[in-house]
Motif scaffolding. Structure first.
Motif, PDB file in Angstrom:
ATOM      1  N   ALA A  44      -1.307  45.132  40.073  1.00 52.80           N
ATOM      2  CA  ALA A  44      -1.534  44.000  40.970  1.00 52.80           C
ATOM      3  C   ALA A  44      -0.579  44.066  42.151  1.00 52.80           C
ATOM      4  CB  ALA A  44      -1.327  42.690  40.200  1.00 52.80           C
ATOM      5  N   PRO A  45      -0.985  43.542  43.311  1.00 52.18           N
ATOM      6  CA  PRO A  45      -0.083  43.526  44.471  1.00 52.18           C
ATOM      7  C   PRO A  45       1.073  42.560  44.253  1.00 52.18           C
ATOM      8  CG  PRO A  45      -2.107  42.336  44.951  1.00 52.18           C
ATOM      9  CD  PRO A  45      -2.313  43.004  43.629  1.00 52.18           C
ATOM     10  N   TYR A  46       2.208  42.852  44.878  1.00 50.12           N
ATOM     11  CA  TYR A  46       3.367  41.973  44.777  1.00 50.12           C
ATOM     12  C   TYR A  46       3.147  40.745  45.651  1.00 50.12           C
ATOM     13  CZ  TYR A  46       8.138  40.263  45.071  1.00 50.12           C
ATOM     14  OH  TYR A  46       9.259  39.464  45.029  1.00 50.12           O
ATOM     15  N   SER A  47       3.541  39.575  45.136  1.00 53.43           N
ATOM     16  CA  SER A  47       3.306  38.339  45.881  1.00 53.43           C
ATOM     17  C   SER A  47       4.511  37.413  45.912  1.00 53.43           C
ATOM     18  CB  SER A  47       2.104  37.594  45.281  1.00 53.43           C
ATOM     19  OG  SER A  47       2.358  37.262  43.915  1.00 53.43           O
ATOM     20  N   GLY A  48       5.683  37.893  45.497  1.00 48.32           N
ATOM     21  CA  GLY A  48       6.860  37.036  45.473  1.00 48.32           C
ATOM     22  C   GLY A  48       7.653  37.066  46.766  1.00 48.32           C
ATOM     23  N   ASN A 220      17.534  53.138  70.597  1.00 45.25           N
ATOM     24  CA  ASN A 220      18.890  52.600  70.419  1.00 45.25           C
ATOM     25  C   ASN A 220      19.402  52.784  68.990  1.00 45.25           C
ATOM     26  OD1 ASN A 220      17.440  50.698  69.031  1.00 45.25           O
ATOM     27  ND2 ASN A 220      18.138  48.932  70.217  1.00 45.25           N
ATOM     28  N   GLY A 221      18.710  53.621  68.200  1.00 50.76           N
ATOM     29  CA  GLY A 221      19.147  53.933  66.839  1.00 50.76           C
ATOM     30  C   GLY A 221      18.797  52.904  65.794  1.00 50.76           C
ATOM     31  N   ALA A 222      18.201  51.778  66.189  1.00 45.45           N
ATOM     32  CA  ALA A 222      17.935  50.690  65.249  1.00 45.45           C
ATOM     33  C   ALA A 222      16.647  50.939  64.458  1.00 45.45           C
ATOM     34  CB  ALA A 222      17.837  49.367  65.989  1.00 45.45           C
ATOM     35  N   TYR A 223      16.629  50.451  63.226  1.00 40.73           N
ATOM     36  CA  TYR A 223      15.438  50.496  62.385  1.00 40.73           C
ATOM     37  C   TYR A 223      15.399  49.238  61.536  1.00 40.73           C
ATOM     38  CZ  TYR A 223      18.097  51.287  58.129  1.00 40.73           C
ATOM     39  OH  TYR A 223      18.951  51.116  57.062  1.00 40.73           O
ATOM     40  N   GLU A 224      14.243  48.947  60.956  1.00 41.85           N
ATOM     41  CA  GLU A 224      14.095  47.781  60.085  1.00 41.85           C
ATOM     42  C   GLU A 224      12.969  48.030  59.098  1.00 41.85           C
ATOM     43  OE1 GLU A 224      14.319  43.033  60.804  1.00 41.85           O
ATOM     44  OE2 GLU A 224      12.643  44.043  61.798  1.00 41.85           O
ATOM     45  N   ILE A 225      13.226  47.743  57.829  1.00 42.31           N
ATOM     46  CA  ILE A 225      12.227  47.864  56.765  1.00 42.31           C
ATOM     47  C   ILE A 225      12.011  46.474  56.179  1.00 42.31           C
ATOM     48  CG2 ILE A 225      11.640  48.934  54.565  1.00 42.31           C
ATOM     49  CD1 ILE A 225      13.560  51.212  55.287  1.00 42.31           C
ATOM     50  N   LYS A 226      10.808  45.951  56.318  1.00 43.74           N
ATOM     51  CA  LYS A 226      10.517  44.576  55.914  1.00 43.74           C
ATOM     52  C   LYS A 226       9.718  44.536  54.620  1.00 43.74           C
ATOM     53  CE  LYS A 226      10.258  42.844  60.691  1.00 43.74           C
ATOM     54  NZ  LYS A 226       9.385  42.157  61.685  1.00 43.74           N
ATOM     55  N   GLY A 227       9.653  43.326  54.032  1.00 46.87           N
ATOM     56  CA  GLY A 227       8.744  43.058  52.921  1.00 46.87           C
ATOM     57  C   GLY A 227       9.174  43.581  51.567  1.00 46.87           C
ATOM     58  N   LEU A 228      10.476  43.852  51.377  1.00 47.58           N
ATOM     59  CA  LEU A 228      10.954  44.390  50.103  1.00 47.58           C
ATOM     60  C   LEU A 228      11.190  43.275  49.075  1.00 47.58           C
ATOM     61  CD1 LEU A 228      13.429  46.999  51.506  1.00 47.58           C
ATOM     62  CD2 LEU A 228      11.765  47.526  49.728  1.00 47.58           C
ATOM     63  N   PRO A 229      10.704  43.456  47.857  1.00 46.14           N
ATOM     64  CA  PRO A 229      11.036  42.491  46.805  1.00 46.14           C
ATOM     65  C   PRO A 229      12.537  42.535  46.523  1.00 46.14           C
ATOM     66  CG  PRO A 229       9.171  43.856  46.170  1.00 46.14           C
ATOM     67  CD  PRO A 229       9.755  44.476  47.404  1.00 46.14           C
ATOM     68  N   PRO A 230      13.125  41.445  46.056  1.00 49.41           N
ATOM     69  CA  PRO A 230      14.547  41.460  45.701  1.00 49.41           C
ATOM     70  C   PRO A 230      14.839  42.541  44.666  1.00 49.41           C
ATOM     71  CG  PRO A 230      13.706  39.215  45.748  1.00 49.41           C
ATOM     72  CD  PRO A 230      12.525  40.106  45.891  1.00 49.41           C
ATOM     73  N   GLY A 231      15.926  43.284  44.898  1.00 49.06           N
ATOM     74  CA  GLY A 231      16.287  44.347  43.973  1.00 49.06           C
ATOM     75  C   GLY A 231      17.318  45.279  44.566  1.00 49.06           C
ATOM     76  N   LYS A 232      17.622  46.365  43.862  1.00 57.06           N
ATOM     77  CA  LYS A 232      18.575  47.367  44.310  1.00 57.06           C
ATOM     78  C   LYS A 232      17.829  48.652  44.647  1.00 57.06           C
ATOM     79  CE  LYS A 232      22.415  45.526  41.566  1.00 57.06           C
ATOM     80  NZ  LYS A 232      23.431  45.827  40.521  1.00 57.06           N
ATOM     81  N   TYR A 233      18.128  49.215  45.831  1.00 53.93           N
ATOM     82  CA  TYR A 233      17.355  50.334  46.333  1.00 53.93           C
ATOM     83  C   TYR A 233      18.251  51.475  46.812  1.00 53.93           C
ATOM     84  CZ  TYR A 233      13.559  46.910  46.421  1.00 53.93           C
ATOM     85  OH  TYR A 233      12.640  45.964  46.068  1.00 53.93           O
ATOM     86  N   THR A 234      17.675  52.682  46.757  1.00 53.66           N
ATOM     87  CA  THR A 234      18.284  53.858  47.365  1.00 53.66           C
ATOM     88  C   THR A 234      17.539  54.139  48.657  1.00 53.66           C
ATOM     89  OG1 THR A 234      18.878  54.795  45.214  1.00 53.66           O
ATOM     90  CG2 THR A 234      18.826  56.299  47.091  1.00 53.66           C
ATOM     91  N   VAL A 235      18.290  54.155  49.760  1.00 51.96           N
ATOM     92  CA  VAL A 235      17.689  54.336  51.077  1.00 51.96           C
ATOM     93  C   VAL A 235      18.115  55.695  51.631  1.00 51.96           C
ATOM     94  CG1 VAL A 235      17.345  53.316  53.363  1.00 51.96           C
ATOM     95  CG2 VAL A 235      17.850  51.843  51.410  1.00 51.96           C
ATOM     96  N   VAL A 255      18.912  43.951  47.986  1.00 54.19           N
ATOM     97  CA  VAL A 255      18.101  43.039  48.794  1.00 54.19           C
ATOM     98  C   VAL A 255      17.915  41.742  48.019  1.00 54.19           C
ATOM     99  CG1 VAL A 255      15.841  42.656  49.843  1.00 54.19           C
ATOM    100  CG2 VAL A 255      16.904  44.919  49.954  1.00 54.19           C
ATOM    101  N   THR A 256      18.200  40.637  48.669  1.00 57.26           N
ATOM    102  CA  THR A 256      18.014  39.322  48.055  1.00 57.26           C
ATOM    103  C   THR A 256      16.778  38.647  48.628  1.00 57.26           C
ATOM    104  OG1 THR A 256      19.441  38.272  49.710  1.00 57.26           O
ATOM    105  CG2 THR A 256      20.484  39.046  47.683  1.00 57.26           C
ATOM    106  N   ALA A 257      16.282  37.645  47.928  1.00 57.94           N
ATOM    107  CA  ALA A 257      15.109  36.911  48.394  1.00 57.94           C
ATOM    108  C   ALA A 257      15.392  36.286  49.760  1.00 57.94           C
ATOM    109  CB  ALA A 257      14.734  35.827  47.386  1.00 57.94           C
ATOM    110  N   ASN A 258      14.559  36.578  50.729  1.00 54.31           N
ATOM    111  CA  ASN A 258      14.669  36.067  52.094  1.00 54.31           C
ATOM    112  C   ASN A 258      15.957  36.504  52.793  1.00 54.31           C
ATOM    113  OD1 ASN A 258      12.215  34.507  51.729  1.00 54.31           O
ATOM    114  ND2 ASN A 258      13.451  33.062  50.532  1.00 54.31           N
TER     115      ASN A 258
END
Length: 290
Positions: A44-48, A220-235, A255-258
């Motif tokens: 199922a798709p994530y919805s939190g 300008n070197g900037a990046y952004e990754i959106k829409g991640l569920p709360p958790g710990k990630y390797t980037v 990553v924390t909620a919001n």
């Protein structure tokens, strides 16, 4: 037993042996276009709630100077872009562009994985243009099965030739004025090299992901990754150079909620340079396969 009966008996035995071999798992021709194991999911798709990872990619030291490209083999390139330069290192005020940043793995709250959820394929196609005898964008990302629309904005012929490791190789010429070409990848891969056989300085790289959690650093070197569920990630941050590109040390991010987590990366001066002798190569005419 007459001759005709013997013939039918032999045929019956032969067909029976073939059926038995098939039932026992006889060898089959692999389908290279079939999705690899784990590429598709019925989850199922994530919805939190979700959060964001953002940061800046820097270049330490003195970056390699761009090189002027010899366009004598195709004067049209020189006419449109008289000062055509290499674009393998784009550094502005110490900030590095064209770095592919992506979430490699992670553990979500509740001890779940990203693969425990489905991430729908975007319906919007990603654009890859041949403009000014360069691929634009130079680095891009797509999800598996997402459409890539390829156009030629130059008054000369190009050809698009990508050489993946996990997906079928593809190579096709695209004359000026030709209609767009639409392609996609059905297997994840970091990253797919793209070149033009006619203009060997033309290169691009395509990151293919199962999830939407990737980005490319801007000028300008900037990046952004959106829409991640709360958790710990390797980037991971990837930049071209060497045989298969280079990676900065990975970042472990929570990553924390919001919330918005930060992950900055840095690359050094060990970047590859183009061969100063750039020669024209003939294009290969290979029809599109859908």
């Amino acid at each position: 037993m007459n001759k005709q009966t013997k013939v039918w008996l032999v045929l019956t035995i032969a067909l029976s042996l073939l059926a038995l071999a098939s039932a026992c798992g006889g060898a089959k021709t692999p389908d290279t276009n079939a999705p690899a194991a784990g590429e598709t999911s019925s989850a199922a798709p994530y919805s939190g709630p979700t959060g964001t990872i953002a940061g800046v990619v820097s270049f330490t030291g003195t970056p390699p100077a761009p090189k002027k490209i010899d366009t004598a083999a195709d004067p049209v390139c020189g006419q449109k872009s008289p000062n055509l330069m290499t674009d393998d290192n784009v550094v502005n005020d110490g900030k590095l562009a064209n770095v592919f940043v992506y979430v490699k793995e992670g553990t979500l709250d509740g001890n779940k994985k990203l693969t425990d959820y489905s991430w729908p394929t975007p319906t919007t196609a990603v654009q890859l243009d041949q403009n000014g005898c360069h691929y634009k964008p130079h680095v891009l990302g797509v999800q598996t099965n997402q459409k890539i629309t390829i156009t030629n904005s130059d008054p000369t012929q190009h050809n698009i030739h990508w050489t993946p490791a996990n997906n079928p190789e593809w190579n096709q010429s695209q004359p000026n004025g030709a209609p767009p070409i639409e392609k996609s990848f059905n297997r994840a891969e970091i990253l797919v090299p793209v070149k033009c056989n006619q203009h060997p300085w033309m290169k691009a790289y395509i990151g293919v992901m199962k999830t939407p959690f990737f980005s490319v650093s801007s000028d300008n070197g900037a990046y952004e990754i959106k829409g991640l569920p709360p958790g710990k990630y390797t980037v991971i941050a990837w930049h071209e150079g060497g045989a298969k590109g280079t990676e900065a040390p990975p970042q472990e991010v929570t990553v924390t909620a919001n919330g918005s987590a930060k992950a900055d990366f840095s690359f050094g001066a060990a970047a590859t340079s183009l061969n100063p002798t750039l020669q024209m190569m003939p294009a290969l005419e290979i029809p599109v396969r859908h």
